[in-house]
Design an enzyme around this catalytic site. Structure first.
Site, PDB file in Angstrom:
ATOM      1  N   HIS A  40       0.723  -1.297  -0.003  1.00  0.00           N
ATOM      2  CA  HIS A  40       0.114  -0.106   0.093  1.00  0.00           C
ATOM      3  C   HIS A  40       0.865   1.293  -0.108  1.00  0.00           C
ATOM      4  O   HIS A  40       0.740   2.044   0.922  1.00  0.00           O
ATOM      5  CB  HIS A  40      -1.019  -0.036   1.101  1.00  0.00           C
ATOM      6  CG  HIS A  40      -0.533  -0.559   2.373  1.00  0.00           C
ATOM      7  ND1 HIS A  40       0.679  -0.026   3.063  1.00  0.00           N
ATOM      8  CD2 HIS A  40      -1.064  -1.293   3.224  1.00  0.00           C
ATOM      9  CE1 HIS A  40       1.000  -0.738   4.082  1.00  0.00           C
ATOM     10  NE2 HIS A  40      -0.256  -1.359   4.423  1.00  0.00           N
ATOM     11  N   ASP A  80      -6.172  -4.457   0.614  1.00  0.00           N
ATOM     12  CA  ASP A  80      -5.871  -4.178   2.048  1.00  0.00           C
ATOM     13  C   ASP A  80      -7.398  -4.104   2.738  1.00  0.00           C
ATOM     14  O   ASP A  80      -7.735  -3.315   3.698  1.00  0.00           O
ATOM     15  CB  ASP A  80      -5.259  -2.753   2.316  1.00  0.00           C
ATOM     16  CG  ASP A  80      -4.912  -2.648   3.796  1.00  0.00           C
ATOM     17  OD1 ASP A  80      -4.820  -3.714   4.544  1.00  0.00           O
ATOM     18  OD2 ASP A  80      -4.446  -1.665   4.299  1.00  0.00           O
TER      19      ASP A  80
HETATM   20 ZN   LIG Z   1      -0.346  -2.483   6.008  1.00  0.00          ZN
END
Ligand SMILES: [Zn+2]
EC number: 3.5.2.3
Length: 428
Positions: free
Chosen positions: A230, A303
């Protein structure tokens, strides 16, 4: 198993073709294929993609089954067009032994909505002090090749170096959650104009960028492979671009929410926007989109971070960090990347299926849509427009930042090895 003929779909967004599934494999791809003995799906105008692969999913089982389980999480994944997900290791107990990763792997196989490939912890208990049993997890039935302390950064440079050296022996990869812990103590949101105005603890871009810079240099030094989870800032993009130009074996992911949302959302004080890494600025968002388009960022990873109502519906400072994402990822990518002209559907297939499977060394996913390949497929109605209603989510949790927002596209069918897991937009 029966035959299924997908009639007239735009394969990877290209020319309309028929795709014949026979049992677990794609038997034929062409035009005017015979429908004899096959169930026919009229797919005119729809886009057919290889089944999506998510390199970064939190399934919460074992330990936090109140927020998600392998069953509910894989049902959410199938709904979003995924045929494989990599399950992060920050469960309770932590996935730092062969026993835990095998348990998660088997639950995925039993439930059958999508393949679950466990990620092993880098360090025992995610404590950053001692390497976990990386070899034993790799040798286990789960065949772990991706290791991450995600949720926490492997902040000790010596431990990170050893992990990179260790996984090199079997072609593994360390997926780093890049967050320098000392620079983010008490951090609540992106450090910048908005955090100053709101008086919330700032999370500086350099906390992410300094770890990425260190880790690409470590990867170069030991000749190993590192993956950046991310990535969220324009500066991180520049570092990865530099590292790739130098030949360093680094890959990177961006989440759908970092492609769409900014720290301006935090002005609402709605904890649904509280996430790690935090939502950044418009300038960062635009840099991330460009980087995903030009391949500096290799993949989109969700995520997906489910949290129960009580952990999110509270004051900002007390709320948990994270958002669900499996069921909206493709829609956000369509809006931010396809409808802006930055990426075509073949590009989406690369970044949401082929490349994540390659990075995670998952051999039977992220394969071409052609005869003889496993029938892992996703059919998308790209003309669909609808408002996100979390009441319809398959995920056990509802912490989506998109509630009430119109997003394009809808997954109408998902096939896992020839078996429909989603039919006409509903779980099979
Ligand atoms: Zn993370």
């Amino acid at each position: 198993m029966s035959k299924i003929l997908i009639r007239g779909a735009q394969v990877l967004g290209g020319e309309a073709q028929d795709v014949l599934i026979d049992g677990e494999t794609i038997a034929e791809v062409g035009t005017n294929l015979s429908a004899e003995g096959a169930e026919v799906i009229d797919a005119a105008g729809r886009v057919l993609l290889p089944g999506l692969v998510d390199l970064h999913t939190h399934l919460r089982e074992p330990g936090r089954e109140d927020s998600e389980t392998v069953l509910t999480g894989t049902r959410a994944a199938a709904s979003g067009g995924y045929t494989a997900v990599f399950a992060m290791a920050n469960t309770f107990p932590v996935a730092d032994t062969a026993g835990v990763v095998e348990q998660v792997y088997r639950l995925g196989q039993e439930h059958g909505y999508c393949d679950v490939q466990p990620i092993g912890a880098v360090t025992v208990g995610l404590e950053g002090k001692q390497l976990a049993e990386l070899g034993a997890m790799h040798e286990s039935a789960a065949g772990v090749k991706v290791f991450s302390d995600d949720g926490k950064c492997v902040h000790d440079a010596v431990i990170m170096r050893r992990a990179l050296e260790y996984v090199k022996a079997f072609g593994g990869v360390v997926a780093q959650h890049a967050q320098e812990p000392r620079l983010t103590e008490g951090a609540q949101m992106n450090e910048g104009v908005v955090s100053a105005e709101l008086g919330l603890g700032g999370w500086p871009a350099v906390a992410e960028e300094s770890i990425i810079a260190r880790d690409v240099l470590l990867a170069e030094h030991v000749g190993s492979r590192v993956h950046i989870c991310h990535l969220s800032t324009a500066g991180s993009v520049e570092i990865v671009r530099w590292a790739k130009s130098r030949g360093i074996d680094v890959t990177a992911e961006v989440t759908p929410h970092h492609l769409l949302l900014t720290d301006e959302m935090v002005r609402s004080y709605n904890p649904v926007y509280k996430v790690n890494p935090p939502l950044r600025t418009e300038r960062d968002v635009m840099a991330l989109r460009e980087a995903l388009a030009d391949g500096t960022i290799d993949i989109v990873a969700t995520d997906h971070a489910p949290h129960p109502h009580e952990d999110k519906d509270c004051e900002w400072a007390a709320a948990a960090m994270g958002m669900v994402g499996l069921e909206t990822a493709l829609a956000v990518v369509q809006q931010t990347m396809v409808e802006t002209g930055l990426l075509d559907w073949a590009g989406v297939a690369e970044r949401m299926s082929f490349a994540p499977a390659r990075i995670g060394r998952l051999d039977n996913h992220g394969r071409p849509v052609s005869a003889g390949e496993p029938a892992n497929l996703t059919l998308v109605d790209t003309s669909y427009r609808g408002v996100v209603d979390p009441a319809h989510f398959a995920s056990r949790s509802r912490n989506t930042p998109y509630e009430g927002r119109e997003l394009p596209g809808r997954v109408t069918h998902t096939f896992l090895r020839g078996r429909a897991t989603v039919v006409d937009g509903k779980l099979a």
